[in-house]
Structures are given as C-alpha cells and as structure tokens.
Design a protein around this motif. Structure first.
Motif, PDB file in Angstrom:
ATOM      1  N   GLY A   4      -8.179   7.224  -0.361  1.00  0.00           N
ATOM      2  CA  GLY A   4      -7.291   7.881  -1.313  1.00  0.00           C
ATOM      3  C   GLY A   4      -7.158   7.123  -2.621  1.00  0.00           C
ATOM      4  N   ARG A   5      -6.403   7.709  -3.524  1.00  0.00           N
ATOM      5  CA  ARG A   5      -6.299   7.207  -4.894  1.00  0.00           C
ATOM      6  C   ARG A   5      -4.868   6.780  -5.213  1.00  0.00           C
ATOM      7  NH1 ARG A   5      -8.413  11.994  -4.509  1.00  0.00           N
ATOM      8  NH2 ARG A   5      -6.903  13.169  -5.773  1.00  0.00           N
ATOM      9  N   ILE A   6      -4.756   5.659  -5.926  1.00  0.00           N
ATOM     10  CA  ILE A   6      -3.469   5.196  -6.446  1.00  0.00           C
ATOM     11  C   ILE A   6      -3.617   5.000  -7.951  1.00  0.00           C
ATOM     12  CG2 ILE A   6      -1.710   3.396  -6.392  1.00  0.00           C
ATOM     13  CD1 ILE A   6      -2.576   2.724  -3.569  1.00  0.00           C
ATOM     14  N   VAL A   7      -2.692   5.573  -8.702  1.00  0.00           N
ATOM     15  CA  VAL A   7      -2.650   5.364 -10.146  1.00  0.00           C
ATOM     16  C   VAL A   7      -1.346   4.649 -10.471  1.00  0.00           C
ATOM     17  CG1 VAL A   7      -2.644   6.438 -12.428  1.00  0.00           C
ATOM     18  CG2 VAL A   7      -3.980   7.466 -10.576  1.00  0.00           C
ATOM     19  N   THR A   8      -1.429   3.593 -11.273  1.00  0.00           N
ATOM     20  CA  THR A   8      -0.231   2.872 -11.697  1.00  0.00           C
ATOM     21  C   THR A   8      -0.165   2.847 -13.214  1.00  0.00           C
ATOM     22  OG1 THR A   8       0.972   0.773 -11.604  1.00  0.00           O
ATOM     23  CG2 THR A   8      -1.428   0.648 -11.503  1.00  0.00           C
ATOM     24  N   PHE A   9       1.034   3.130 -13.765  1.00  0.00           N
ATOM     25  CA  PHE A   9       1.189   3.123 -15.218  1.00  0.00           C
ATOM     26  C   PHE A   9       2.392   2.301 -15.657  1.00  0.00           C
ATOM     27  CE2 PHE A   9       3.594   6.853 -13.805  1.00  0.00           C
ATOM     28  CZ  PHE A   9       4.801   6.669 -14.448  1.00  0.00           C
ATOM     29  N   GLY A  10       3.055   1.608 -14.723  1.00  0.00           N
ATOM     30  CA  GLY A  10       4.232   0.844 -15.112  1.00  0.00           C
ATOM     31  C   GLY A  10       4.632  -0.128 -14.022  1.00  0.00           C
ATOM     32  N   ALA A  11       5.621  -0.944 -14.340  1.00  0.00           N
ATOM     33  CA  ALA A  11       6.125  -1.923 -13.386  1.00  0.00           C
ATOM     34  C   ALA A  11       7.587  -2.201 -13.710  1.00  0.00           C
ATOM     35  CB  ALA A  11       5.304  -3.207 -13.444  1.00  0.00           C
ATOM     36  N   THR A  12       8.452  -1.293 -13.296  1.00  0.00           N
ATOM     37  CA  THR A  12       9.872  -1.477 -13.587  1.00  0.00           C
ATOM     38  C   THR A  12      10.477  -2.598 -12.757  1.00  0.00           C
ATOM     39  OG1 THR A  12      10.393   0.289 -12.016  1.00  0.00           O
ATOM     40  CG2 THR A  12      10.240   0.900 -14.327  1.00  0.00           C
ATOM     41  N   THR A  13       9.816  -2.968 -11.645  1.00  0.00           N
ATOM     42  CA  THR A  13      10.178  -4.200 -10.935  1.00  0.00           C
ATOM     43  C   THR A  13       9.164  -5.259 -11.345  1.00  0.00           C
ATOM     44  OG1 THR A  13       8.892  -3.510  -8.982  1.00  0.00           O
ATOM     45  CG2 THR A  13      11.230  -2.904  -9.046  1.00  0.00           C
ATOM     46  N   ASP A  14       8.884  -6.229 -10.534  1.00  0.00           N
ATOM     47  CA  ASP A  14       7.945  -7.301 -10.877  1.00  0.00           C
ATOM     48  C   ASP A  14       6.556  -6.709 -11.104  1.00  0.00           C
ATOM     49  OD1 ASP A  14       6.530  -9.635 -11.164  1.00  0.00           O
ATOM     50  OD2 ASP A  14       7.468 -10.635  -9.450  1.00  0.00           O
ATOM     51  N   ASP A  15       5.869  -7.179 -12.168  1.00  0.00           N
ATOM     52  CA  ASP A  15       4.539  -6.645 -12.449  1.00  0.00           C
ATOM     53  C   ASP A  15       3.414  -7.448 -11.793  1.00  0.00           C
ATOM     54  OD1 ASP A  15       4.743  -8.897 -14.001  1.00  0.00           O
ATOM     55  OD2 ASP A  15       4.328  -7.914 -15.911  1.00  0.00           O
ATOM     56  N   VAL A  16       3.748  -8.440 -10.962  1.00  0.00           N
ATOM     57  CA  VAL A  16       2.746  -9.185 -10.195  1.00  0.00           C
ATOM     58  C   VAL A  16       2.830  -8.751  -8.740  1.00  0.00           C
ATOM     59  CG1 VAL A  16       1.963 -11.450  -9.444  1.00  0.00           C
ATOM     60  CG2 VAL A  16       2.879 -11.164 -11.761  1.00  0.00           C
ATOM     61  N   VAL A  17       1.700  -8.245  -8.212  1.00  0.00           N
ATOM     62  CA  VAL A  17       1.659  -7.684  -6.866  1.00  0.00           C
ATOM     63  C   VAL A  17       0.647  -8.445  -6.016  1.00  0.00           C
ATOM     64  CG1 VAL A  17       1.159  -5.628  -5.500  1.00  0.00           C
ATOM     65  CG2 VAL A  17       2.290  -5.403  -7.715  1.00  0.00           C
ATOM     66  N   ASP A  18       1.056  -8.857  -4.820  1.00  0.00           N
ATOM     67  CA  ASP A  18       0.135  -9.413  -3.835  1.00  0.00           C
ATOM     68  C   ASP A  18      -0.191  -8.342  -2.808  1.00  0.00           C
ATOM     69  OD1 ASP A  18       0.081 -12.049  -4.861  1.00  0.00           O
ATOM     70  OD2 ASP A  18       2.025 -12.452  -3.923  1.00  0.00           O
ATOM     71  N   PHE A  19      -1.471  -8.142  -2.527  1.00  0.00           N
ATOM     72  CA  PHE A  19      -1.827  -7.196  -1.473  1.00  0.00           C
ATOM     73  C   PHE A  19      -3.067  -7.686  -0.740  1.00  0.00           C
ATOM     74  CE2 PHE A  19      -4.018  -5.618  -5.237  1.00  0.00           C
ATOM     75  CZ  PHE A  19      -5.248  -5.152  -4.776  1.00  0.00           C
ATOM     76  N   ASN A  20      -3.267  -7.143   0.452  1.00  0.00           N
ATOM     77  CA  ASN A  20      -4.350  -7.562   1.327  1.00  0.00           C
ATOM     78  C   ASN A  20      -5.665  -6.963   0.845  1.00  0.00           C
ATOM     79  OD1 ASN A  20      -6.238  -7.652   3.542  1.00  0.00           O
ATOM     80  ND2 ASN A  20      -4.516  -8.162   4.884  1.00  0.00           N
ATOM     81  N   LEU A  21      -6.504  -7.798   0.255  1.00  0.00           N
ATOM     82  CA  LEU A  21      -7.749  -7.306  -0.325  1.00  0.00           C
ATOM     83  C   LEU A  21      -8.693  -6.753   0.739  1.00  0.00           C
ATOM     84  CD1 LEU A  21      -9.214  -7.001  -3.016  1.00  0.00           C
ATOM     85  CD2 LEU A  21     -10.194  -9.277  -2.674  1.00  0.00           C
ATOM     86  N   ARG A  22      -8.748  -7.400   1.914  1.00  0.00           N
ATOM     87  CA  ARG A  22      -9.629  -6.921   2.970  1.00  0.00           C
ATOM     88  C   ARG A  22      -9.199  -5.525   3.436  1.00  0.00           C
ATOM     89  NH1 ARG A  22     -13.285  -9.506   5.860  1.00  0.00           N
ATOM     90  NH2 ARG A  22     -12.529 -11.504   5.044  1.00  0.00           N
ATOM     91  N   LYS A  23      -7.885  -5.350   3.616  1.00  0.00           N
ATOM     92  CA  LYS A  23      -7.372  -4.029   3.990  1.00  0.00           C
ATOM     93  C   LYS A  23      -7.728  -2.999   2.918  1.00  0.00           C
ATOM     94  CE  LYS A  23      -2.935  -1.631   4.495  1.00  0.00           C
ATOM     95  NZ  LYS A  23      -1.463  -1.785   4.517  1.00  0.00           N
ATOM     96  N   PHE A  24      -7.667  -3.427   1.664  1.00  0.00           N
ATOM     97  CA  PHE A  24      -7.941  -2.504   0.564  1.00  0.00           C
ATOM     98  C   PHE A  24      -9.400  -2.058   0.563  1.00  0.00           C
ATOM     99  CE2 PHE A  24      -8.916  -1.303  -3.789  1.00  0.00           C
ATOM    100  CZ  PHE A  24      -7.831  -0.507  -4.124  1.00  0.00           C
ATOM    101  N   PHE A  25     -10.325  -3.013   0.671  1.00  0.00           N
ATOM    102  CA  PHE A  25     -11.726  -2.559   0.575  1.00  0.00           C
ATOM    103  C   PHE A  25     -12.219  -1.908   1.854  1.00  0.00           C
ATOM    104  CE2 PHE A  25     -12.613  -7.288   1.148  1.00  0.00           C
ATOM    105  CZ  PHE A  25     -13.251  -7.236   2.386  1.00  0.00           C
ATOM    106  N   TYR A  26     -11.678  -2.285   3.020  1.00  0.00           N
ATOM    107  CA  TYR A  26     -12.044  -1.576   4.250  1.00  0.00           C
ATOM    108  C   TYR A  26     -11.502  -0.143   4.225  1.00  0.00           C
ATOM    109  CZ  TYR A  26     -14.402  -5.045   7.140  1.00  0.00           C
ATOM    110  OH  TYR A  26     -15.325  -5.922   7.659  1.00  0.00           O
TER     111      TYR A  26
END
Length: 327
Positions: free
Chosen positions: A242-264
């Motif tokens: 699926g697709r995620i589009v982001t255009f803002g960051a009203t909370t913290d603009d630095v995000v940590d996420f699981n890269l392996r989960k993302f590319f799998y």
C-alpha cells in the motif's frame, strides 16, 4: 489600510501603506482570508526584524487595479489567491524558485494585496467569500497528496489520521466524490461526528486499537500529516504494497520505523507539499463539477486575528478558520 503583521517579534493589527499594481501585477481588495498552521509558525521564523510583515497565505477578493501587461483578469473580477508562488506546471517536486505567500512577501491578512497576476484564479461563483478565502492552500495540499502522489481511484480505501484540519475536510470530500471509501480518526467525538456528516464511511477514536478496529478493512492509501505520533500506527494498518503520503508533521518530524518490515511489506512512501497552478486549476474544475463547498469552521473579523490564532492553536476547529475582511 488595516493589516495583521509581525513587527519586532510581536503580532499586531496596524496600519500599512496601500499597495499599488506594478507591471504584471494586480491589486486585490480582499474579502476573506484563511488561517493555516503555517501562519502560526511565522513569528519564530521572522524573529525581531523591525520591518512589519503582513502574514497570511490564503485569500479571495475583487481585483481593484491592474498593472501594465495584465490580460488574464480585469478590474471587478472576483478571484482567489494562489499562494504557491512561481510553481505553475505540475512536476515531481516544486521548482527552485517556489515559495509560499506570506513570508518573505506580504500576505493576505490585510485589506488589500498586490501580487503577480499569475497568482490569481477566477473565484467559483457558487462559493461564498468565506469558502473561497480559505480554499487554495489546504485544497492544493490535499489534491496533490490524494491524486498526484496517492493515485487514489474509485473503490480504494483511504485512511486519514486526524479528521478536523482544513486539508482533511478536503481529502474526505475529494475522495468521496470519486467513489473511494474513507476512514478517519480523531480524539474528539464532535469531530468524528462532523466527519461522518461530511461523508466519511468510518470514524474511529485516535486512542483506540486501530489494528483491531480495522481488521476487516483493506487500506490502500493513507495520508498522514501528524508525524511521529501516528506514522508507525498508520503503517500497521496499511495493506502490504500500500501507499502512504505525508505532507506535514504537526507532532515530531523525526520518525523511527522498522526498515526491514517496510521493505518486506513492499510499502510505498511519498512526500508531498502544496501544489502547482495546474493542480489548483484541476481542483477548481473538480469542485465546480461536484458543486463542492469547503468546510468553514469558524469566522473572525480581521481585527480579531489574534483571537483566531489562539483558536487554531487550540485545535478546536473542524474545517477552516477564516478572517472576514471588507464585508
């Protein structure tokens, strides 16, 4: 003329010189202007500079005068302001000369504004001044995120964390117009109810278990402007591929996420911001086709601009916060 400005580190209503139309410019007598979250952050960016700056990106009004060489509009035309400066053709990203009206240029929180004639479009006749005055920035942001970047189509399911912003209200309407399913979240029961009235198919609490609530849904596209507070939760409920589009960051603009989960998961992530003149014209055609009305949350007079800012900071609104001018 009266204007809402930043001067020496303070916001205030003051008198400013009336603008004149130079070559290629128009002067617009403003009827309404929309407040955006961008405006709330300009005080810090402007600092303690002594020269007053009129802020504000969105507005609508009547052309009062035209400069030499202007042919696209005439005196008396009703127009909306395009705040995306010098971005005309739809492109993968804004051109280097792109900027947003309201800093460093004088903006729309004033009785009049002078700007390039290339930055105005004819107002849709079915819109009120308040609806037209807060339209361009959030509508362009939503349209580009949804259609240009998100490639939404009939039958898709769209997920929007945060239902009350001006952009979110445009996203709901645009998506429903073309036959998509829309799911939104909010911490406010009132905003959830308003989103349902606007057309959202499902409205859930922000602090609920999204995975459990949406276990029977297939989310094709998510548009997230909240940032760190919701990004990973959003990723959890978007379908694989699926697709995620982001255009803002009203909370913290630095995000940590699981890269392996993302590319799998074969997810697709797109950044987006504002939109081009091509997209503004497309969305105006869309709004005319569907006789669509922007959602106006609350209207203040120009002299009440500080009160309007405080209201927006409190995140109380559903839809746009508008300043009424010259009415």
């Amino acid at each position: 003329m009266r204007a809402f400005v930043i001067e020496q580190g303070e916001l205030k209503i003051t008198d400013m010189p009336e603008p004149t139309a130079q070559k290629g410019e128009v002067v617009v007598a403003l009827k309404a202007a929309g407040i955006n979250h961008r405006d709330l952050n300009l005080l810090k960016r402007h600092g303690n500079k002594p020269e007053p700056l009129i802020i504000g990106s969105d507005g609508a009004g009547i052309v009062e005068s035209v400069g030499e060489g202007v042919t696209n509009v005439s005196v008396g035309d009703e127009v909306i302001i395009n705040p995306a400066l010098r971005w005309f053709a739809n492109s993968d990203a804004p051109p280097p000369e792109f900027d947003i009206l309201g800093m460093p240029d004088h903006g729309t929180f004033a009785e009049k504004i002078a700007l390039s004639a290339e930055q105005v479009e004819k107002k849709l006749p079915h819109l009120t001044w308040e609806e037209a005055g807060g339209l361009a920035l959030p509508a362009m942001t939503g349209y580009r995120a949804l259609f240009t970047k998100g490639q939404v189509k009939k039958g898709d399911t769209l997920f929007i964390p945060g239902a009350g912003s001006g952009v979110a209200t445009f996203l709901i309407q645009f998506a429903k117009n073309i036959g998509a399913r829309v799911i939104v979240t909010s911490r406010s029961e009132d905003k959830l109810a308003h989103a349902k009235e606007l057309g959202a198919d499902l409205a859930i609490a922000t602090d609920s278990d999204w995975v459990k609530k949406l276990e029977n849904e297939t989310v094709d596209l998510a548009i997230d402007s909240v940032g760190a507070a919701t990004f990973n939760r959003t990723l959890d409920i978007v379908k694989k591929g699926g697709r995620i589009v982001t255009f803002g960051a009203t909370t913290d603009d630095v995000v940590d996420f699981n890269l392996r989960k993302f590319f799998y998961g074969q997810y697709q992530l797109f950044g987006s911001t504002m939109g081009s003149r091509d997209e503004l014209r497309e969305l105006l055609n869309h709004m005319e086709q569907y006789e669509m009305h922007p959602v106006v949350g609350k209207v203040f007079e120009l002299e009440e601009a500080q009160e309007a800012f405080d209201y927006l900071k409190g995140a109380k609104q559903f839809g746009k916060v508008i300043l009424r001018i010259n009415q």
